[in-house]
Design an enzyme around this catalytic site. Structure first.
Site, PDB file in Angstrom:
ATOM      1  N   ASP A   1     -18.797  -5.355  15.383  1.00 45.56           N
ATOM      2  CA  ASP A   1     -17.791  -5.087  14.354  1.00 45.56           C
ATOM      3  C   ASP A   1     -17.777  -6.205  13.311  1.00 45.56           C
ATOM      4  O   ASP A   1     -17.681  -5.945  12.105  1.00 45.56           O
ATOM      5  CB  ASP A   1     -16.422  -4.962  15.021  1.00 45.56           C
ATOM      6  CG  ASP A   1     -15.466  -4.100  14.220  1.00 45.56           C
ATOM      7  OD1 ASP A   1     -15.832  -2.954  13.907  1.00 45.56           O
ATOM      8  OD2 ASP A   1     -14.362  -4.578  13.911  1.00 45.56           O
TER       9      ASP A   1
ATOM     10  N   GLU B   1       0.832  -1.201   0.000  1.00 47.37           N
ATOM     11  CA  GLU B   1       0.000   0.000   0.000  1.00 47.37           C
ATOM     12  C   GLU B   1       0.867   1.250   0.000  1.00 47.37           C
ATOM     13  O   GLU B   1       1.869   1.329   0.707  1.00 47.37           O
ATOM     14  CB  GLU B   1      -0.912   0.005   1.226  1.00 47.37           C
ATOM     15  CG  GLU B   1      -1.850   1.206   1.282  1.00 47.37           C
ATOM     16  CD  GLU B   1      -2.889   1.052   2.359  1.00 47.37           C
ATOM     17  OE1 GLU B   1      -3.648   0.056   2.300  1.00 47.37           O
ATOM     18  OE2 GLU B   1      -2.937   1.914   3.263  1.00 47.37           O
TER      19      GLU B   1
ATOM     20  N   HIS C   1      -8.156   3.094  -3.478  1.00 52.90           N
ATOM     21  CA  HIS C   1      -9.029   3.292  -2.333  1.00 52.90           C
ATOM     22  C   HIS C   1     -10.153   4.258  -2.716  1.00 52.90           C
ATOM     23  O   HIS C   1      -9.955   5.187  -3.503  1.00 52.90           O
ATOM     24  CB  HIS C   1      -8.247   3.889  -1.161  1.00 52.90           C
ATOM     25  CG  HIS C   1      -7.347   2.916  -0.482  1.00 52.90           C
ATOM     26  ND1 HIS C   1      -7.143   2.913   0.880  1.00 52.90           N
ATOM     27  CD2 HIS C   1      -6.580   1.911  -0.970  1.00 52.90           C
ATOM     28  CE1 HIS C   1      -6.299   1.954   1.211  1.00 52.90           C
ATOM     29  NE2 HIS C   1      -5.930   1.329   0.092  1.00 52.90           N
TER      30      HIS C   1
ATOM     31  N   HIS D   1     -13.057  -1.589  15.412  1.00 49.50           N
ATOM     32  CA  HIS D   1     -13.077  -0.214  14.920  1.00 49.50           C
ATOM     33  C   HIS D   1     -13.446   0.713  16.078  1.00 49.50           C
ATOM     34  O   HIS D   1     -14.285   0.367  16.912  1.00 49.50           O
ATOM     35  CB  HIS D   1     -14.096  -0.079  13.784  1.00 49.50           C
ATOM     36  CG  HIS D   1     -14.015   1.227  13.072  1.00 49.50           C
ATOM     37  ND1 HIS D   1     -14.603   2.369  13.561  1.00 49.50           N
ATOM     38  CD2 HIS D   1     -13.411   1.581  11.908  1.00 49.50           C
ATOM     39  CE1 HIS D   1     -14.368   3.373  12.727  1.00 49.50           C
ATOM     40  NE2 HIS D   1     -13.643   2.924  11.726  1.00 49.50           N
TER      41      HIS D   1
ATOM     42  N   GLN E   1      -6.596  -3.815   9.695  1.00 52.39           N
ATOM     43  CA  GLN E   1      -5.791  -2.759  10.292  1.00 52.39           C
ATOM     44  C   GLN E   1      -4.528  -3.406  10.852  1.00 52.39           C
ATOM     45  O   GLN E   1      -4.503  -4.602  11.141  1.00 52.39           O
ATOM     46  CB  GLN E   1      -6.597  -2.101  11.412  1.00 52.39           C
ATOM     47  CG  GLN E   1      -5.904  -0.968  12.133  1.00 52.39           C
ATOM     48  CD  GLN E   1      -5.543   0.168  11.206  1.00 52.39           C
ATOM     49  OE1 GLN E   1      -4.466   0.143  10.609  1.00 52.39           O
ATOM     50  NE2 GLN E   1      -6.416   1.149  11.070  1.00 52.39           N
TER      51      GLN E   1
ATOM     52  N   ARG F   1     -15.547   3.112   4.385  1.00 54.29           N
ATOM     53  CA  ARG F   1     -16.459   4.177   4.816  1.00 54.29           C
ATOM     54  C   ARG F   1     -15.716   5.501   4.864  1.00 54.29           C
ATOM     55  O   ARG F   1     -16.202   6.529   4.400  1.00 54.29           O
ATOM     56  CB  ARG F   1     -17.030   3.848   6.195  1.00 54.29           C
ATOM     57  CG  ARG F   1     -18.144   4.785   6.632  1.00 54.29           C
ATOM     58  CD  ARG F   1     -18.344   4.772   8.132  1.00 54.29           C
ATOM     59  NE  ARG F   1     -17.266   5.438   8.850  1.00 54.29           N
ATOM     60  CZ  ARG F   1     -17.221   5.602  10.161  1.00 54.29           C
ATOM     61  NH1 ARG F   1     -18.201   5.104  10.905  1.00 54.29           N
ATOM     62  NH2 ARG F   1     -16.213   6.223  10.741  1.00 54.29           N
ATOM     63  N   GLY F   2     -14.526   5.492   5.438  1.00 54.67           N
ATOM     64  CA  GLY F   2     -13.732   6.710   5.580  1.00 54.67           C
ATOM     65  C   GLY F   2     -13.887   7.324   6.963  1.00 54.67           C
ATOM     66  O   GLY F   2     -14.858   7.069   7.679  1.00 54.67           O
ATOM     67  N   ASP F   3     -12.924   8.144   7.337  1.00 56.18           N
ATOM     68  CA  ASP F   3     -12.938   8.809   8.639  1.00 56.18           C
ATOM     69  C   ASP F   3     -13.778  10.080   8.581  1.00 56.18           C
ATOM     70  O   ASP F   3     -13.970  10.659   7.503  1.00 56.18           O
ATOM     71  CB  ASP F   3     -11.507   9.162   9.060  1.00 56.18           C
ATOM     72  CG  ASP F   3     -10.645   7.926   9.262  1.00 56.18           C
ATOM     73  OD1 ASP F   3     -11.187   6.912   9.753  1.00 56.18           O
ATOM     74  OD2 ASP F   3      -9.447   7.975   8.924  1.00 56.18           O
TER      75      ASP F   3
ATOM     76  N   ALA G   1     -19.722   1.506   4.210  1.00 54.57           N
ATOM     77  CA  ALA G   1     -18.911   0.742   3.255  1.00 54.57           C
ATOM     78  C   ALA G   1     -19.705  -0.368   2.583  1.00 54.57           C
ATOM     79  O   ALA G   1     -19.481  -0.676   1.408  1.00 54.57           O
ATOM     80  CB  ALA G   1     -17.687   0.163   3.963  1.00 54.57           C
TER      81      ALA G   1
END
Length: 313
Positions: free
Chosen positions: A175, A32, A92, A166, A193, A122-124, A142
């Site tokens: 989760d 990545e 992404h 998360h 993660q 989903r994103g922050d 997501a």
């Protein structure tokens, strides 16, 4: 001097375990990167890509900044990977601060550029926001994004998984329910993660299986370039930094070469333990630098082939 049964058993396992040179090399890896912010960082990024491509990774993924802040740079980087390397590119894509039509348009651009793999997130929350809130007219999460991508094209889709939960999840069960919804919506695999102890992944893998999740779960590996930086990231994503890890990096702030040797050793040992537990896929968070990830792959028996090297050149 006397030894307990447990100590003797542990010593026997350590002596019987193969050295890294005996690891089979039958590992699939992926890497990545983040889109570059300057001409100099772009040069570093492409040097790293050229170094790692000969290892024959499954794909190279490129992150997408909060709220789509790196949209153009992400697209340019992913498109160049698709155009100039023999390795599949993965882009992404997040739900934050965009309508469904806007997100669909980005996905269409990726498809037109030859990108067939999306990492759907989903994103922050945007800067200044305490909690995530769906954009009006946007994908709410997501799982909805995965379903939307499935309606557009037959993308390969990866999603995120969180071995230590998360930060916005109430508990592990909730989760895992969320992960299952993403996979049921059409995602092909989950990438975790980062974490620092193999047992963390094995417990999560077992819990996922017990929850009826059968899809591939790929461990995300974070080689530690900066311990302070990793501590900051870990605090944000609720990743445990064990005390033994902190002790290993004590006194190395002004010794970058020694710190890199320790970082490679720690990450390689984590990967070897994962391999011993049946893991054959690994995803590396490179921070746009190749040396640590390359060294770890080498220890695991992953080698460049002449054909791959020629394709990368």
């Amino acid at each position: 001097m006397t030894f307990s049964v447990n100590q003797l058993e542990e010593a026997r396992r350590a002596l019987d375990a193969p050295l890294y040179a005996d690891v089979g090399g039958d590992v699939d890896v992926s890497f990545e990167f983040s889109p570059p912010k300057s001409e100099k960082s772009e040069e570093t990024l492409w040097q790293s890509i050229e170094t790692l491509c000969p290892l024959g990774p499954r794909f190279l993924s490129v992150t997408y900044g909060a709220g789509g802040s790196t949209r153009d740079r992400t697209h340019a980087t992913v498109a160049r990977i698709a155009r100039e390397t023999a390795v599949p590119a993965a882009a992404h894509l997040t739900c934050v601060e965009a309508t469904r039509e806007q997100i669909d348009a980005v996905a269409q651009e990726y498809w037109a550029a030859g990108v067939r793999h999306i990492v759907a997130l989903r994103g922050d929350p945007p800067a200044g926001a305490a909690d995530y809130a769906p954009h009006p007219g946007g994908y709410e999460n997501a799982a909805a994004l995965v379903a939307g991508l499935r309606r557009l094209h037959p993308f390969e889709i990866s999603v995120a998984a969180y071995p230590e939960c998360h930060p916005s999840s109430a508990d592990l069960a909730g989760d895992l329910d969320n992960l299952k919804r993403k996979l049921d919506a059409g995602a092909n695999r989950a990438i975790t993660q980062f974490f620092f102890e193999a047992e963390t992944f094995f417990r999560y893998r077992d819990a996922a299986a017990a929850a009826g999740i059968q899809a591939e779960i790929v461990p995300g590996i974070m080689p530690i370039g900066s311990f302070a930086g990793v501590q900051r990231m870990a605090a944000m994503c609720r990743t445990d930094v064990p005390g033994w890890l902190a002790r290993l990096f004590e006194g190395l702030d002004d010794l970058p070469a020694a710190r890199q040797l320790v970082a490679a050793t720690v990450a390689a040992e984590l990967c070897r333990k994962l391999y011993a537990g049946g893991v054959k896929q690994l995803h590396f968070y490179t921070m746009n630098k190749a040396e640590l990830s390359y060294a770890i792959c080498h220890l695991l028996g992953v080698r460049a082939t002449p054909r791959q090297a020629a394709a990368a050149a």
